[in-house]
Design a protein around this motif. Structure first.
Motif, mmCIF file in Angstrom:
data_model
loop_
_atom_site.group_PDB
_atom_site.id
_atom_site.type_symbol
_atom_site.label_atom_id
_atom_site.label_comp_id
_atom_site.label_asym_id
_atom_site.label_seq_id
_atom_site.Cartn_x
_atom_site.Cartn_y
_atom_site.Cartn_z
ATOM 1 N N GLU A 146 -23.411 10.279 -40.460
ATOM 2 C CA GLU A 146 -23.325 8.817 -40.520
ATOM 3 C C GLU A 146 -22.438 8.251 -39.418
ATOM 4 N N ARG A 149 -24.131 6.259 -36.581
ATOM 5 C CA ARG A 149 -24.727 4.932 -36.788
ATOM 6 C C ARG A 149 -23.967 3.818 -36.052
ATOM 7 N N PHE A 153 -25.542 1.532 -33.182
ATOM 8 C CA PHE A 153 -25.544 0.070 -33.320
ATOM 9 C C PHE A 153 -24.930 -0.584 -32.090
ATOM 10 N N ALA A 165 -33.404 -7.260 -41.681
ATOM 11 C CA ALA A 165 -32.488 -6.172 -42.042
ATOM 12 C C ALA A 165 -33.215 -4.826 -42.039
ATOM 13 N N GLU A 166 -34.453 -4.823 -42.523
ATOM 14 C CA GLU A 166 -35.221 -3.579 -42.564
ATOM 15 C C GLU A 166 -35.538 -3.085 -41.155
ATOM 16 N N ARG A 168 -33.828 -3.788 -38.421
ATOM 17 C CA ARG A 168 -32.575 -3.341 -37.799
ATOM 18 C C ARG A 168 -32.221 -1.926 -38.233
ATOM 19 N N SER A 169 -32.369 -1.668 -39.539
ATOM 20 C CA SER A 169 -32.052 -0.343 -40.058
ATOM 21 C C SER A 169 -32.960 0.720 -39.433
ATOM 22 N N THR A 170 -34.234 0.381 -39.269
ATOM 23 C CA THR A 170 -35.185 1.322 -38.678
ATOM 24 C C THR A 170 -34.836 1.614 -37.226
ATOM 25 N N ALA A 173 -31.747 3.792 -37.010
ATOM 26 C CA ALA A 173 -32.078 5.171 -37.369
ATOM 27 C C ALA A 173 -32.794 5.884 -36.231
#
Length: 425
Positions: A146, A149, A153, A165-166, A168-170, A173
């Motif tokens: 982690e 991350r 970012f 948000a989804e 951004r998370s993808t 990752a």
């Protein structure tokens, strides 16, 4: 190794033995605690089986003295025994040589109970270049993943503006994966010139969180083992990961279905027996399944569980009706790869383990069978199994689809059990 029941193998091996390698203060103890479902410290034993006082152990480590032969055992699961090797910082050549000697001794030990069965390695490159691990599988463990991350970012922060948000998370990752790949660590560890090679690798994140677990590590280790009986031993030693039991049962199911055509014969009883062996809460013998307290009839006893009596209807195996348990089927007439019978076996046995832990009303696999027959799951399994069988999936995809199907239909996820319905069964 000849076929042995998991419980008999456990008696011969006694404990599943793991060597964990990594630098001090790298979170090794936390990993072992998660594996054994405890927050307690391990007890340390010397080669004579004598318990070493905690103060003595801590004092020795502080002085730089560390004995890899000492055994670490957790009270919560004494079926595991761990050996700890510190990292190989500059100037610790003696430590490295001790580890090499230990591995050679324990890989080829004549006594089964003294052998190491798996090595968990914290990506020490010197180890892979110079160490011979024989047939013992090495699983590389990457922790604190982690931490990448925030780095990812920071690098793509401007690109994330305006995204959901989804999304951004993808994107984060994806960047984490790129950063990890760019390190080249996996390429270096799999270099064909290395004496040892990683059989697999896992990434463990947020291990300091209470709900974190090491299920991926246990699963990766299980499938890295080349010997099925050792796989059975590990699955029966770990005490909490029923999904691992399901995955192993599915792998067995698919393996049987993909065996080459010819003189091979498969009976439904043999299928069920091989599936049931993966559930450690049962004592399994050919033709019989025994609970911890009493002999029960489950899926293989014709008086209670013939194909007609148990499932309430006759399924077809190609051109043939379901045979009785004394009949075998030629593979050129074999049923589709996922028949309701095999799927139901896995679902029922997983549920029986759940019942033993959570209910005094329902005990054992017979109760799980009774509940299954009166539940909507039976209909879903029949329809879903036939649908999957028609798709022609390749082996890995087939295992994935079967797992998804069984997890969707597992009865232990029911919101509430109707106890009156079961009482009437």
């Amino acid at each position: 190794m000849a076929t042995i029941d998991a419980q008999d193998l456990r008696k011969r091996i006694r404990r599943f033995r793991v060597l964990i390698i990594g630098r001090a203060n790298a979170g090794k103890t936390t990993i072992l605690q998660k594996v054994c479902n405890t927050t307690d410290d391990p007890e340390i034993y010397n080669t004579n089986g004598e318990k070493i006082d905690d103060a003595v152990v801590k004092s020795s480590i502080k002085r730089g003295n560390h004995d890899i032969k000492n055994e670490m055992v957790f009270k919560s699961n004494p079926g595991f025994v761990f050996h700890d090797s510190c990292g190989f910082e500059a100037g610790s050549e003696g430590e490295f040589e001790d580890m090499e000697k230990f591995i050679l001794e324990r890989v080829y030990a004549t006594k089964l109970e003294e052998r190491i069965h798996a090595i968990w390695q914290r990506s020490e490159e010197k180890f892979f270049i110079e160490c011979d691990t024989g047939h013992v599988p090495v699983v590389v463990v990457f922790t604190k993943f982690e931490a990448l991350r925030p780095v990812a970012f920071g690098e793509i922060k401007k690109e994330l503006k305006g995204l959901s948000a989804e999304e951004r998370s993808t994107r984060i990752a994806q960047r984490v994966e790129e950063l990890f790949k760019n390190t080249g660590i996996l390429d270096r560890l799999s270099d064909p010139n290395n004496r040892a090679r990683a059989k697999s690798h896992v990434r463990l994140q947020n291990m300091n969180q209470p709900n974190a677990n090491c299920n991926t590590l246990l699963e990766s280790t299980t499938f890295a083992l080349d010997d099925k009986e050792l796989q059975l031993c590990l699955v029966s030693t770990q005490q909490s990961n029923l999904e691992l039991c399901i995955k192993c049962a599915i792998a067995t199911l698919v393996d049987y279905a993909n065996r080459p055509l010819g003189p091979l014969r498969i009976s439904s009883e043999e299928y069920q027996y091989e599936i049931a062996r993966w559930f450690p809460h049962l004592r399994v013998r050919q033709g019989l399944i025994q609970s911890d307290n009493a002999l029960v009839m489950v899926l293989t006893d014709r008086k209670y569980c013939s194909a007609e009596t148990l499932w309430g209807r006759r399924y077809t195996f190609g051109r043939h009706d379901v045979p009785d348990n004394n009949t075998v089927i030629e593979t050129n007439d074999i049923m589709p790869v996922l028949q309701p019978l095999e799927a139901a076996t896995i679902i029922v046995l997983e549920y029986s383990a759940f019942l033993l832990k959570t209910s005094e009303i329902l005990k054992g696999a017979k109760s799980a069978v009774d509940y299954y027959l009166k539940s909507p799951t039976a209909v879903s399994v029949e329809e879903g199994a036939k649908k999957i069988s028609r798709q022609g999936y390749k082996k890995e995809e087939l295992e994935k689809k079967i797992l998804e199907f069984i997890l969707e239909n597992r009865m232990s996820c029911s919101k509430r059990i109707d106890s009156k319905q079961v009482d009437d069964a």
